[in-house]
Design an enzyme around this catalytic site. Structure first.
Site, PDB file in Angstrom:
ATOM      1  CE  LYS A  65      -2.171  -1.336   3.759  1.00 13.67           C
ATOM      2  NZ  LYS A  65      -1.542  -2.671   3.901  1.00 13.67           N
ATOM      3  CB  THR A  66       3.657   2.333   2.251  1.00 16.63           C
ATOM      4  OG1 THR A  66       2.839   2.087   3.383  1.00 16.63           O
ATOM      5  CG2 THR A  66       4.486   3.577   2.459  1.00 16.63           C
ATOM      6  CG  ASP A 110       0.464   3.925   6.776  1.00 21.63           C
ATOM      7  OD1 ASP A 110      -0.412   3.209   6.261  1.00 21.63           O
ATOM      8  OD2 ASP A 110       1.551   3.478   7.197  1.00 21.63           O
ATOM      9  CB  THR A 159      -4.778  -3.089   8.043  1.00 18.46           C
ATOM     10  OG1 THR A 159      -4.976  -2.288   9.214  1.00 18.46           O
ATOM     11  CG2 THR A 159      -3.329  -3.027   7.630  1.00 18.46           C
ATOM     12  NE  ARG A 218       6.391  -4.072   5.991  1.00 19.45           N
ATOM     13  CZ  ARG A 218       5.218  -3.503   6.201  1.00 19.45           C
ATOM     14  NH1 ARG A 218       4.314  -4.112   6.944  1.00 19.45           N
ATOM     15  NH2 ARG A 218       4.936  -2.333   5.655  1.00 19.45           N
TER      16      ARG A 218
HETATM   17  P1  ADP Z   1       2.026  -1.849   3.322  1.00 21.34           P
HETATM   18  O1  ADP Z   1       2.050  -0.351   3.203  1.00 21.34           O
HETATM   19  O2  ADP Z   1       0.902  -2.478   2.571  1.00 21.34           O
HETATM   20  O3  ADP Z   1       2.102  -2.336   4.740  1.00 21.34           O
HETATM   21  P2  ADP Z   1       4.601  -1.679   2.001  1.00 21.34           P
HETATM   22  O4  ADP Z   1       4.227  -0.894   0.796  1.00 21.34           O
HETATM   23  O5  ADP Z   1       5.338  -0.955   3.088  1.00 21.34           O
HETATM   24  O6  ADP Z   1       3.333  -2.427   2.604  1.00 21.34           O
HETATM   25  O7  ADP Z   1       5.464  -2.923   1.487  1.00 21.34           O
HETATM   26  C1  ADP Z   1       6.428  -3.574   2.301  1.00 21.34           C
HETATM   27  C2  ADP Z   1       7.680  -3.876   1.493  1.00 21.34           C
HETATM   28  O8  ADP Z   1       7.374  -4.903   0.551  1.00 21.34           O
HETATM   29  C3  ADP Z   1       8.181  -2.693   0.670  1.00 21.34           C
HETATM   30  O9  ADP Z   1       9.270  -2.075   1.317  1.00 21.34           O
HETATM   31  C4  ADP Z   1       8.613  -3.263  -0.643  1.00 21.34           C
HETATM   32  O10 ADP Z   1      10.005  -3.451  -0.669  1.00 21.34           O
HETATM   33  C5  ADP Z   1       7.934  -4.615  -0.711  1.00 21.34           C
HETATM   34  N1  ADP Z   1       6.855  -4.672  -1.727  1.00 21.34           N
HETATM   35  C6  ADP Z   1       5.536  -4.482  -1.498  1.00 21.34           C
HETATM   36  N2  ADP Z   1       4.831  -4.650  -2.641  1.00 21.34           N
HETATM   37  C7  ADP Z   1       5.717  -4.951  -3.592  1.00 21.34           C
HETATM   38  C8  ADP Z   1       5.596  -5.238  -5.007  1.00 21.34           C
HETATM   39  N3  ADP Z   1       4.400  -5.272  -5.613  1.00 21.34           N
HETATM   40  N4  ADP Z   1       6.725  -5.499  -5.704  1.00 21.34           N
HETATM   41  C9  ADP Z   1       7.932  -5.485  -5.078  1.00 21.34           C
HETATM   42  N5  ADP Z   1       8.115  -5.228  -3.761  1.00 21.34           N
HETATM   43  C10 ADP Z   1       7.025  -4.964  -3.035  1.00 21.34           C
END
Ligand code: ADP
Length: 342
Positions: A65-66, A110, A159, A218
């Site tokens: 998401k981030t 977030d 989430t 992650r």
């Molecule tokens: P969320 O915000 O959903 O908790 P993040 O965007 O922080 O998740 O993702 C966590 C890590 O996973 C990121 O630092 C990134 O390196 C990796 N990641 C997430 N989605 C992808 C993707 N589609 N392709 C490659 N790496 C990804």
């Protein structure tokens, strides 16, 4: 390790995290349909020279998401401000972000489900009309001023989409749900990131890490980093299948990708609640954890892999759990269970 060393290593990890995070949408692996819809919206906004419509991302932690939210401003060539739901306790906390927003820029919030109702309501006119009411002065001198904002794009991540009120959800014209990743997609992510970390990895080892990563990038990244440390310390630096397996085993990650906390959750239901049904709060209290943590971080994977089911009377473990933990139903109270699992 000294406190300083821990801090340094966490700063190093953060830096590596940034290094592994895709910087452009085209570097994102998987989520193909989400990617395509977003690229169309970004492209159209760019061509019309307009701000992009507000976007809401929802889905379990660690799915991107981030990462999506931070790639979008880069695609648009605009600046981004970062805020977090728990930090926005009152409308006044939101005002600086809104008034600092430049034309077409992005404001990323977030954990947007954690903003209080008053802040949520303050967002309504900001999102809809790019306008806020500012109260200046106090007491009988207080005056409400109408302030026009620059058109901006709000990107929210949550989430818990269900915890957002209907009116707030409806103000996001673009809503995207991120789903779990396949083993193939995660293998690709592990291989790409091994290259970024400049570590040699066997294809089978990349797949092994991916298969034990609970469908979550992650977790795949964290496990890759741990396996790399292990390879540097205990082997010659190359990640072979044997090295990956030994490292993950040492970290308590089993072949389904369950960690100690997952097994402890399943064992609690078996040992304390006779296999269930058990209420979420009761399980959380027994494990000394927050119910939210269990619901957001532990249960989604266990439910998806059918190790647990949710019934109206509570959580119940399935035959698969007994099989995976290699115990018989009814064996719960024995100290034997403890010995087998940890
Ligand atoms: P969320 O915000 O959903 O908790 P993040 O965007 O922080 O998740 O993702 C966590 C890590 O996973 C990121 O630092 C990134 O390196 C990796 N990641 C997430 N989605 C992808 C993707 N589609 N392709 C490659 N790496 C990804």
């Amino acid at each position: 390790m000294t406190r300083e060393a821990i801090l340094q290593s966490s700063a190093k990890e953060k830096e590596e995290d940034r290094a592994l995070r895709p910087q452009r949408m085209s570097e994102m692996v998987g989520q193909q349909d989400v990617y395509e819809r977003l690229m169309i919206a970004v492209d159209a906004a760019r061509k019309r020279n307009e701000s992009l419509g507000h976007i809401l991302f929802d889905g379990p932690p660690g799915l991107g998401k981030t990462t999506f939210a931070l790639c979008i401003p880069r695609e648009l060539g605009v600046s981004v401000q970062l805020a977090s739901g728990p930090g926005l306790k009152a409308p006044k906390d939101l005002v600086p972000y809104l008034t600092n927003a430049v034309d077409r820029s992005v404001l990323f919030i977030d954990e947007i489900h954690r903003i209080p109702r008053a802040v949520e309501e303050y967002l309504y006119t900001a999102m809809e009309d790019f306008r806020i009411d500012l109260v200046l002065g106090e007491g009988i001198n207080a005056r409400t001023h109408n302030l026009w904002l620059k058109p901006f794009t709000l990107i929210g991540a949550t989430t818990r989409a269900g915890m957002l009120s209907g009116p707030l959800r409806d103000r996001f014209p673009i809503r995207e749900h991120l789903s779990f990743y396949s083993v193939e997609e995660l293998t690709e992510i592990v291989q790409r990131n091994a290259r970024k970390l400049e570590v040699k990895i066997e294809a089978k080892a990349a797949r092994e890490i991916a298969a034990r990563s609970r469908s979550t990038p992650r977790i795949a990244n964290n496990q890759l980093r741990w396996v790399r440390d292990y390879a540097d310390s205990r082997a010659d630096g190359e990640i072979t299948l044997a090295v990956a397996r030994a490292a993950l085993e040492m970290a308590g990650v089993d072949d389904l990708g369950l960690g100690r906390q997952d097994r402890s959750y399943l064992a609690t239901i078996v040992r304390v609640f006779g296999g269930g049904p058990a209420g979420l709060d009761a399980i959380a209290h027994t494990m000394n954890l927050e119910p939210d943590t269990l619901e957001d971080e532990v249960e989604p994977f266990l439910l998806r892999t059918e190790l647990v089911v949710r019934t109206p009377r509570g959580r119940v473990v399935t035959a698969k759990t007994y099989q995976h933990l290699n115990i018989q139903p009814g064996q719960g109270a024995a100290g034997e269970l403890q010995r087998k699992l940890f």
